[in-house]
Design a protein around this motif. Structure first.
Motif, PDB file in Angstrom:
ATOM      1  N   HIS A  38      97.200  71.091 116.101  1.00  0.00           N
ATOM      2  CA  HIS A  38      96.047  71.013 117.024  1.00  0.00           C
ATOM      3  C   HIS A  38      96.620  70.045 118.085  1.00  0.00           C
ATOM      4  O   HIS A  38      97.234  69.025 117.996  1.00  0.00           O
ATOM      5  CB  HIS A  38      94.894  70.148 116.463  1.00  0.00           C
ATOM      6  N   ILE A  39      96.026  70.181 119.378  1.00  0.00           N
ATOM      7  CA  ILE A  39      96.735  69.429 120.633  1.00  0.00           C
ATOM      8  C   ILE A  39      96.391  67.814 120.283  1.00  0.00           C
ATOM      9  O   ILE A  39      97.115  66.998 120.858  1.00  0.00           O
ATOM     10  CB  ILE A  39      96.171  69.989 121.685  1.00  0.00           C
ATOM     11  N   GLU A  40      95.075  67.679 119.628  1.00  0.00           N
ATOM     12  CA  GLU A  40      94.807  66.281 119.288  1.00  0.00           C
ATOM     13  C   GLU A  40      95.826  65.594 118.577  1.00  0.00           C
ATOM     14  O   GLU A  40      96.390  64.517 118.589  1.00  0.00           O
ATOM     15  CB  GLU A  40      93.495  66.204 118.682  1.00  0.00           C
ATOM     16  N   ALA A  41      96.456  66.321 117.518  1.00  0.00           N
ATOM     17  CA  ALA A  41      97.523  65.597 116.697  1.00  0.00           C
ATOM     18  C   ALA A  41      98.776  65.640 117.360  1.00  0.00           C
ATOM     19  O   ALA A  41      99.578  64.671 117.119  1.00  0.00           O
ATOM     20  CB  ALA A  41      97.570  66.698 115.392  1.00  0.00           C
ATOM     21  N   VAL A  42      98.912  66.516 118.645  1.00  0.00           N
ATOM     22  CA  VAL A  42     100.470  66.245 119.252  1.00  0.00           C
ATOM     23  C   VAL A  42     100.067  65.078 120.068  1.00  0.00           C
ATOM     24  O   VAL A  42     100.857  64.132 120.051  1.00  0.00           O
ATOM     25  CB  VAL A  42     100.307  67.502 120.169  1.00  0.00           C
ATOM     26  N   ARG A  43      98.797  64.754 120.551  1.00  0.00           N
ATOM     27  CA  ARG A  43      98.677  63.394 121.367  1.00  0.00           C
ATOM     28  C   ARG A  43      98.873  62.064 120.177  1.00  0.00           C
ATOM     29  O   ARG A  43      99.305  60.963 120.813  1.00  0.00           O
ATOM     30  CB  ARG A  43      97.399  63.445 121.802  1.00  0.00           C
ATOM     31  N   ASN A  44      98.584  62.486 119.147  1.00  0.00           N
ATOM     32  CA  ASN A  44      98.497  61.296 118.245  1.00  0.00           C
ATOM     33  C   ASN A  44      99.701  61.347 117.204  1.00  0.00           C
ATOM     34  O   ASN A  44      99.940  60.573 116.203  1.00  0.00           O
ATOM     35  CB  ASN A  44      97.322  61.470 117.367  1.00  0.00           C
ATOM     36  N   ILE A  45     100.851  61.914 117.816  1.00  0.00           N
ATOM     37  CA  ILE A  45     101.605  62.010 116.834  1.00  0.00           C
ATOM     38  C   ILE A  45     102.631  60.911 116.370  1.00  0.00           C
ATOM     39  O   ILE A  45     102.994  60.677 115.394  1.00  0.00           O
ATOM     40  CB  ILE A  45     102.918  63.280 117.294  1.00  0.00           C
ATOM     41  N   GLU A  46     102.807  59.925 117.444  1.00  0.00           N
ATOM     42  CA  GLU A  46     103.578  58.753 117.045  1.00  0.00           C
ATOM     43  C   GLU A  46     102.855  57.952 116.174  1.00  0.00           C
ATOM     44  O   GLU A  46     103.576  57.329 115.113  1.00  0.00           O
ATOM     45  CB  GLU A  46     103.465  57.956 118.427  1.00  0.00           C
ATOM     46  N   SER A  47     101.526  57.721 116.065  1.00  0.00           N
ATOM     47  CA  SER A  47     100.809  57.083 114.973  1.00  0.00           C
ATOM     48  C   SER A  47     100.791  57.744 113.829  1.00  0.00           C
ATOM     49  O   SER A  47     100.930  57.118 112.742  1.00  0.00           O
ATOM     50  CB  SER A  47      99.433  56.895 115.596  1.00  0.00           C
ATOM     51  N   ILE A  48     100.829  59.092 113.899  1.00  0.00           N
ATOM     52  CA  ILE A  48     100.732  59.860 112.547  1.00  0.00           C
ATOM     53  C   ILE A  48     101.902  59.521 111.673  1.00  0.00           C
ATOM     54  O   ILE A  48     101.946  59.410 110.575  1.00  0.00           O
ATOM     55  CB  ILE A  48     100.481  61.572 112.871  1.00  0.00           C
ATOM     56  N   ILE A  49     103.120  59.930 112.419  1.00  0.00           N
ATOM     57  CA  ILE A  49     104.244  59.640 111.697  1.00  0.00           C
ATOM     58  C   ILE A  49     104.778  58.279 111.217  1.00  0.00           C
ATOM     59  O   ILE A  49     105.667  58.118 110.415  1.00  0.00           O
ATOM     60  CB  ILE A  49     105.536  60.356 112.483  1.00  0.00           C
ATOM     61  N   ASN A  50     103.875  57.540 111.804  1.00  0.00           N
ATOM     62  CA  ASN A  50     104.032  56.003 111.331  1.00  0.00           C
ATOM     63  C   ASN A  50     103.452  55.495 110.182  1.00  0.00           C
ATOM     64  O   ASN A  50     103.668  54.690 109.471  1.00  0.00           O
ATOM     65  CB  ASN A  50     103.685  54.924 112.528  1.00  0.00           C
ATOM     66  N   VAL A  51     102.515  56.601 109.540  1.00  0.00           N
ATOM     67  CA  VAL A  51     101.974  56.285 108.140  1.00  0.00           C
ATOM     68  C   VAL A  51     102.813  56.543 107.212  1.00  0.00           C
ATOM     69  O   VAL A  51     103.682  57.733 107.153  1.00  0.00           O
ATOM     70  CB  VAL A  51     100.739  57.360 108.186  1.00  0.00           C
ATOM     71  N   PRO A  52     102.983  55.376 106.219  1.00  0.00           N
ATOM     72  CA  PRO A  52     103.860  56.123 105.081  1.00  0.00           C
ATOM     73  C   PRO A  52     103.413  56.841 104.160  1.00  0.00           C
ATOM     74  O   PRO A  52     102.129  56.710 103.951  1.00  0.00           O
ATOM     75  CB  PRO A  52     104.517  54.323 104.716  1.00  0.00           C
ATOM     76  N   GLY A  53     104.389  57.355 103.378  1.00  0.00           N
ATOM     77  CA  GLY A  53     104.096  57.906 101.994  1.00  0.00           C
ATOM     78  C   GLY A  53     104.008  59.432 102.232  1.00  0.00           C
ATOM     79  O   GLY A  53     104.014  60.211 101.129  1.00  0.00           O
ATOM     80  N   PHE A  54     104.128  60.077 103.286  1.00  0.00           N
ATOM     81  CA  PHE A  54     104.466  61.692 103.246  1.00  0.00           C
ATOM     82  C   PHE A  54     105.804  61.890 103.462  1.00  0.00           C
ATOM     83  O   PHE A  54     106.661  61.326 103.777  1.00  0.00           O
ATOM     84  CB  PHE A  54     103.416  62.434 104.205  1.00  0.00           C
ATOM     85  N   ASP A  55     106.087  63.311 103.210  1.00  0.00           N
ATOM     86  CA  ASP A  55     107.406  63.733 103.301  1.00  0.00           C
ATOM     87  C   ASP A  55     107.894  64.417 104.298  1.00  0.00           C
ATOM     88  O   ASP A  55     109.018  64.697 104.500  1.00  0.00           O
ATOM     89  CB  ASP A  55     107.657  64.479 101.781  1.00  0.00           C
ATOM     90  N   ALA A  56     107.002  65.259 105.003  1.00  0.00           N
ATOM     91  CA  ALA A  56     107.587  66.235 106.083  1.00  0.00           C
ATOM     92  C   ALA A  56     106.531  66.547 107.030  1.00  0.00           C
ATOM     93  O   ALA A  56     105.037  66.578 106.519  1.00  0.00           O
ATOM     94  CB  ALA A  56     108.293  67.216 105.359  1.00  0.00           C
ATOM     95  N   ILE A  57     106.735  67.005 108.333  1.00  0.00           N
ATOM     96  CA  ILE A  57     105.567  67.350 109.163  1.00  0.00           C
ATOM     97  C   ILE A  57     105.981  69.072 109.241  1.00  0.00           C
ATOM     98  O   ILE A  57     106.839  69.387 109.132  1.00  0.00           O
ATOM     99  CB  ILE A  57     105.892  66.584 110.652  1.00  0.00           C
ATOM    100  N   LEU A  58     104.945  69.830 109.238  1.00  0.00           N
ATOM    101  CA  LEU A  58     104.938  71.252 109.542  1.00  0.00           C
ATOM    102  C   LEU A  58     103.789  71.718 110.613  1.00  0.00           C
ATOM    103  O   LEU A  58     102.765  71.321 110.358  1.00  0.00           O
ATOM    104  CB  LEU A  58     104.367  71.771 108.009  1.00  0.00           C
ATOM    105  N   ILE A  59     104.640  72.248 111.274  1.00  0.00           N
ATOM    106  CA  ILE A  59     104.001  72.842 112.810  1.00  0.00           C
ATOM    107  C   ILE A  59     103.194  74.129 112.532  1.00  0.00           C
ATOM    108  O   ILE A  59     103.808  74.972 111.964  1.00  0.00           O
ATOM    109  CB  ILE A  59     104.713  72.572 113.919  1.00  0.00           C
ATOM    110  N   GLY A  60     101.916  74.267 112.785  1.00  0.00           N
ATOM    111  CA  GLY A  60     101.281  75.464 112.649  1.00  0.00           C
ATOM    112  C   GLY A  60     100.984  76.069 114.149  1.00  0.00           C
ATOM    113  O   GLY A  60     100.159  75.661 114.858  1.00  0.00           O
TER     114      GLY A  60
END
Length: 253
Positions: free
Chosen positions: A148-170
């Protein structure tokens, strides 16, 4: 298997998977036999029940990694699916850092999260209960979908969250969120994908994408994507059937 696969993700090895939507353990078993590294078992769009995804995983066995896409970012859904004994989950529509934290909390036992404690197939019905609890947090594979474009706008803060393994673009849902449904090669959609990719590259986060076919996968690999979902089970079926019929009828003419 999941710990080894998780290390491969972290090492940015190219891992080829495919989407499973047909409610048949036999179909999934065949997909696992041809050599895919992982299967994307889809409960968001596929007509799959909890019972059916368990049967699918039992049919696949240890031949490849099974990741289940949950219907939504919901703690109860995540818990019920993890209890079926999957290697990990894919969570759709993660659009903010807060939503990413919700995913990690639901997937990890205390003190890293608040996953509900129970006895289920995940712990071999209690046969290896304590061992599972001790290693589940480190072994669980958590993939966040950016679509979602909202996630694109927030991508920097999303990937700073610890504990996940990968990002998968839809890419298809992403295009729809931009008012360009299905136009994944549109320059603005491609720019949004590039924004996510560059942010992940910069932070060393493994990144994947869904593609329809081999050519899409080859192009994605060249562009640095390593975690690839390639095609859907029913697409392989109809494409092969269509190609066979075209070959027969073309020779008749």
């Amino acid at each position: 298997m999941s710990s080894n696969f998780k290390q491969k993700i972290r090492n940015n090895q190219v891992l080829l998977g495919s989407v499973v939507t047909i409610p048949s353990s036999t179909t999934a078993e065949i997909m696992s036999l041809v050599g895919f590294d992982w299967l994307w078992i889809d409960m968001e769009h596929g007509p799959l029940s909890l019972e059916k995804i368990q049967e699918i995983m039992q049919g696949v066995g240890n031949r490849c990694t099974c990741l289940v896409r949950v219907p939504c970012n919901d703690r109860v859904w995540i818990t019920r699916i993890l209890d079926r004994g999957c290697d990990g989950i894919i969570v759709p529509q993660v659009n903010s850092a807060e939503e990413a934290k919700q995913v990690v909390n639901a997937c990890k036992y205390s003190p890293e999260g608040n996953r509900s404690v129970t006895i289920s197939r995940a712990q071999n019905y209690g046969i290896n209960l304590q061992d599972y609890y001790e290693h589940a947090n480190e072994n669980m594979i958590i993939v966040l979908q950016i679509e979602h474009i909202e996630a694109v706008r927030n991508i920097e803060s999303i990937i700073n969250v610890p504990g996940f393994d990968a990002i998968l673009i839809g890419p298809f849902d992403l295009s729809g969120s931009m008012g360009k449904t299905g136009l994944i090669n549109d320059p603005e959609v491609q720019e949004a994908i590039a924004t996510v990719k560059e942010a992940c590259f910069k932070k060393g986060i493994p990144i994947g994408i869904y593609v329809d076919d081999a050519q899409g996968a080859i192009s994605a690999k060249k562009n640095g994507f390593t975690f690839l979902g390639v095609g859907i089970d029913f697409m392989y079926f109809w494409k092969s059937a269509k190609r066979t019929l075209e070959e027969i009828t073309s020779k008749e003419n």
